[in-house]
Design an enzyme around this catalytic site. Structure first.
Site, PDB file in Angstrom:
ATOM      1  N   GLU B 210      20.370 -31.733 -58.068  1.00 23.93           N
ATOM      2  CA  GLU B 210      19.278 -31.626 -59.026  1.00 23.93           C
ATOM      3  C   GLU B 210      17.998 -31.882 -58.250  1.00 23.93           C
ATOM      4  OE1 GLU B 210      19.257 -31.399 -62.646  1.00 23.93           O
ATOM      5  OE2 GLU B 210      21.321 -30.671 -62.518  1.00 23.93           O
ATOM      6  N   CYS B 244      10.563 -34.463 -62.574  1.00 27.45           N
ATOM      7  CA  CYS B 244      10.944 -33.250 -61.858  1.00 27.45           C
ATOM      8  C   CYS B 244      10.617 -31.997 -62.666  1.00 27.45           C
ATOM      9  CB  CYS B 244      12.427 -33.277 -61.513  1.00 27.45           C
ATOM     10  SG  CYS B 244      13.452 -33.774 -62.892  1.00 27.45           S
TER      11      CYS B 244
END
Lengths: 489, 467
Positions: B210, B244
């Protein structure tokens, strides 16, 4: 620019035009592939025969039949597979649109193998095309004639910029691996699998690795040994044992070992006559290197059946080894040849222990009428796939994911799994700019009242039918009005 | 203190014992996780405030509630996730049982990161526990208070035989990666991800990465600028831009920019007041190192600051900042900002917007603000990204039905909800044949003949629905 770099650059340029994405294009290419298989069957078969001495029927059965089915399935189902997939929403997104959008990844590298060169090279290509990608196809150089035929035929039928064939050996493959791909699909062995994964690390490229391993085969003494052995013999000696999911070795109790040997011998005679070397239905080892590798495994084991060979012909007879020990040479790596070792074990417990000592295999076979025994194997072992009371056939069921676990591989394919494996499943939330009032509860300045409402609305998830959704929306609107009115000023 | 190899060995023998397989065991562990969160909310909020000055609201919503939601979701759905999935068959296999069985992988490693230090460790862990694995968790050392708290709480609530926390920095993580795992789940940067992938390739360990990237926010066409600005500001400055999936930069036309900037200014004032540094609802930068990195970006940038720009080193504070006149090769456009600086790049057509996005790495998220659905659809069709959200930011990741993950440089694999369960499972294809119909099998045995082949073709046709 090297040849490989050029092919990849051209494929990427072609992909960037967007032409591989339309469903019409994908279906057209798949139909062309279908035509290739039916119109050029002769050339395909001749090349395979030169490489692996497979007969026409075998080629159709194990190479092209499966591909035809996969192409038909993809054409029939493509619209459904490529369509947005709605998912459940939470309270706050109840009037929004939420779905998963399957998208192509870009340029995929497919590295094929030599044992079923058309099947394992083209089947991933079907998935790549169906998913809207461009794909560089690298057939195995070990089957020289087939690689050549692929290089000639594919560009004649399918878009040669989007789906170039790049043939070559180790150095050409290494040059390919230096280029950037959006996915690498590799079929082969674990040693090279590690190299591929390491090369992929440079560009953070996701990979699918279809590897192998030693697929164990447990034969319960209470099963119909004659039928079991016939099925095992077929699974083992097809393509001369050069099948990633061939039963690698047998585990059974010592009391039935002789019977097993007898029944397998019967099946060998039935399938391949008294002299398999002259039988057109029995294959050959792919080359001298593998021939020598397999023959070296015979050193420290007892041959019960077969054992004869002919190096000039790359011929090894269908062979059974008895009373084999776990330390024997033949038990140290995947055999990938027509040697069938029998390891006597005291029962299922010892069999499971032995299986779990080794790496997780690509396939696991168990022959028994006892459901409890099958359940124990399910629960106490792991493998890519599990098959009870037969061999290989699970490969042909396109609704089952085909792939390994641990050392036997990562990722899976066949049918819709190929499509999904070579797609990006993009999560999409489509909102409008209205109902801004509702959002106030999440904005600063933060108050504990807002927090309470936010906890309730934002994170509770439900999946209601249409009526439920409408009812809830009505309630929500009412509640929101009250909340806005009284609390969020 | 236990050596790493002892921990790994211990978990591996626990896994081999089969203790994590039954549904009941997994449900119990998930319930304990629930208790852990509910009984320690104050401690959790304090640790998050220590590490990031996270406002209670943000911490509750994005850390505690999100994880609670995931646990509840897993508990409610675990049974159905664990069920055998029966599959369609062809005629030759109609009488057989074909199904897919989800099985745990074994011992998995979850490496967390510092921006949502609790969520990014516990959320994947939920999937791993639900799937029946043993789990080693390595929280980020950059958020030390949360790291310590996780190391304290997990062994207190969850089975110590099956779940362990390993703390430490780069050296300890490198050492940990020498061991063999059955899956590695990593959240963080691309540079480290490359090392992870290399370490994983040694054992052929599957990974989930990720990562991040620069998430573009397109504001285009007819658009309710006030609503768009508020949502954009909320998503950008949540956690001081350290998400993010934060909108990294804005793409819009000059005309839109002229109306957007005042709207952004107004929204910022509404949310954080005229003195944001005194506002308790604004986070701080996690460390001196990152503060310095961001301040240097601002200093080196040739763009013009139109909102904010104030900084305070001692407080690790950077004001919510908007910059315009940003060139494509400005230093702010080189890497993911991960801070409270919002560059606005002006481009004059939707085509140029799409070209701009596509000439860069695929981002983790892509946002489009517009009242014109054709604009939204065009951007959606012509670009790629991990996830996509129109007319809002971040919020798409709260939906457990959507797979949360990147594509290309922004990541590999996904999780949340059932996707987490699947990520940490092996889908084992199972086929159970009977003993009957051996004569039918005769069609496939040598000696091979053309007529046998014709029969076989007929029986393996998948669309035959007579039987």
């Amino acid at each position: 620019m090297s040849r490989e770099e050029q092919a990849v650059a051209r494929a990427r340029k072609a992909f960037d035009t967007g032409r591989s994405k339309s469903l019409e294009h994908r279906i057209r290419q798949l139909r062309n592939l279908q035509r290739l298989l039916s119109e050029r069957q002769k050339e395909i078969s001749e090349a395979i025969k030169k490489d692996l001495n497979k007969s026409e029927v075998v080629i159709q059965l194990y190479e092209t039949l499966g591909l035809e089915e996969e192409i038909n399935l993809a054409i029939r189902k493509l619209k459904e597979w490529a369509a947005p997939r709605p998912v459940e929403k939470n309270l706050l997104t109840i009037s929004d649109t939420v779905y998963i959008k399957p998208e192509p990844l870009g340029v995929v590298l497919i590295i094929g193998a030599w044992n079923y060169p058309w099947a394992v090279t083209i089947q991933p290509l079907i998935g790549a095309i169906a998913a809207g990608n461009a794909a560089v196809v690298k057939p195995s150089e070990v089957c020289v004639h087939t690689a050549k035929v692929m290089e000639e035929l594919l560009p004649a039928y399918i878009d040669k910029e989007l789906y170039p064939v790049v043939s070559g050996g180790v150095s050409e493959t290494q040059e390919l691996l230096r280029q950037r791909f959006d996915h690498i699909f590799y079929t082969g062995n674990s040693v090279v699998g590690k190299v591929i994964m390491e090369a992929a690390a440079k560009h953070l490229t996701p990979v699918t690795l279809e590897l192998g391993g030693k697929s164990p085969c447990y034969i319960d003494k209470n099963c119909d040994i004659s039928i079991a052995c016939r099925r095992v013999a077929w699974g083992k000696y097809t393509n001369c044992g050069q099948t990633c999911i061939a039963p690698d070795y047998i585990l059974c109790e010592p009391s039935i070992q002789d019977q097993v040997i007898e029944e397998i011998t019967k099946s060998i005679k039935e399938f391949y006559t008294e002299n398999p070397q002259t039988c057109p239905d029995y294959g050959r080892i792919i080359n001298q290197r593998h021939f020598k590798r397999i023959m070296a495994m015979l050193d420290d084991s007892l041959v019960a059946v077969g054992g004869d060979s002919d190096e000039s012909d790359c011929y090894i007879a269908p062979t059974v080894l008895r009373d084999v020990k776990p330390e024997a040479k033949v038990m140290q790596e995947e055999i990938f040849g027509p040697l069938l070792p029998i390891l006597p074990v005291s029962g299922l417990d010892e069999a499971i222990k032995l299986i779990n000592k080794g790496e997780k295999p690509l396939a696991l076979y168990v022959f028994t009428p006892d459901d409890k025994m099958i359940k124990r194997i399910e629960d106490e072992t792991s493998s890519g796939g599990l098959m009870a009371n037969d061999c290989l056939v699970h490969y042909s069921v396109s609704s089952l994911p085909f792939g390994g676990v641990g050392n036997s591989g990562m990722g899976c394919y066949h049918g819709k799994f190929s499509f999904d494996q070579l797609s990006h499943l993009r999560g999409c939330l489509i909102k409008k700019l209205n109902k801004e009032g509702m959002n106030n509860m999440r904005y600063p300045p933060h108050t504990s009242k807002k927090l309470g409402w936010a906890r309730f609305f934002i994170l509770k998830s439900i999946d209601l039918g249409w009526i439920g959704r409408m009812a809830l929306l009505a309630i929500l609107v009412g509640v929101a009005a009250v909340v806005l009115q009284n609390y969020l000023k | 203190m236990e050596a790493q190899s002892q921990v790994v060995d211990r978990l591996r023998s626990s896994f081999r014992s089969g203790v994590t397989l039954p549904e009941q065991f997994r449900q119990t562990q998930l319930s304990r996780l629930l208790s852990m969160l509910k009984e320690n909310e104050e401690k959790i909020l304090a640790a998050l405030h220590d590490d990031l000055a996270k406002p209670k609201f943000e911490a509750v919503l994005s850390e505690v509630e999100l994880v609670l939601g995931e646990v509840h979701y897993a508990i409610s759905n675990l049974r159905s996730w664990m069920q055998l999935e029966y599959c369609a068959k062809n005629m030759a296999t109609k009488l057989d049982d074909c199904f897919v069985r989800r099985e745990p992988l074994g011992v998995v490693l979850i490496i967390g990161t510092w921006n949502y230090p609790l969520q990014l460790v516990l959320s994947p862990m939920i999937g791993a526990i639900a799937a029946g694995n043993c789990v080693i968790v390595k929280p980020s050392e950059v958020s030390p208070a949360t790291d310590r708290l996780i190391a304290e709480l997990i062994p207190k609530y969850l089975s110590q035989d099956c779940y362990a926390v390993v703390s430490g920095g780069a050296e300890e993580t490198k050492a940990l990666l020498q061991h063999r795992f059955d899956h590695i789940f990593y959240t963080g940067s691309q540079a480290v991800a490359r090392c992870i992938l290399q370490a994983a390739s040694v054992h052929l360990t599957p990974v989930t990465l990720e990562l991040g990237g620069k998430c573009p926010s397109v504001v285009y066409g007819r658009v309710n600028i006030v609503a768009a600005a508020r949502r954009l500001i909320w998503a950008k400055f949540f956690n001081a831009g350290q998400s993010c999936v934060a909108p990294d930069y804005v793409l819009c036309s000059k005309a839109t920019c002229d109306t957007l900037v005042p709207a952004l200014r107004a929204a910022l004032q509404d949310f954080y007041g005229t003195e944001p540094q005194t506002c308790p609802d604004l986070s701080r930068i996690v460390s001196q190192k990152h503060w310095t990195r961001l301040v240097e970006l601002l200093e080196k940038s040739k763009a013009k600051v139109v909102v904010g720009g104030e900084t305070d080193e001692e407080d690790k504070y950077i004001a919510p900042t908007v910059v315009v006149d940003v060139a494509e090769d400005d230093v702010l456009m080189q890497e993911e900002i991960f801070g409270p600086i919002l560059p606005i790049i002006t481009v004059e057509s939707l085509e140029k917007v799409i070209d701009f996005i596509n000439s860069r790495e695929k981002p983790l998220a892509l946002y489009v603000f517009s009242d014109e659905s054709s604009v939204i659809n065009t951007v959606l069709e012509k670009t790629s990204s991990g996830g996509f959200c129109s007319n809002d930011g971040i919020i798409h990741m709260t939906l457990p039905g959507l797979p949360f993950g990147g594509v290309g440089a922004s990541g590999w694999g996904s999780y949340h909800g059932r996707w987490g369960f699947e990520t940490f499972s092996h889908r084992r294809a199972c086929m159970m044949r009977g003993w009957a119909l051996e004569r039918l099998n005769g069609l496939r045995y040598p000696p091979y003949r053309d007529d046998k082949l014709s029969w076989l073709r007929w029986t393996t046709r998948t669309n035959c629905s007579i039987m």
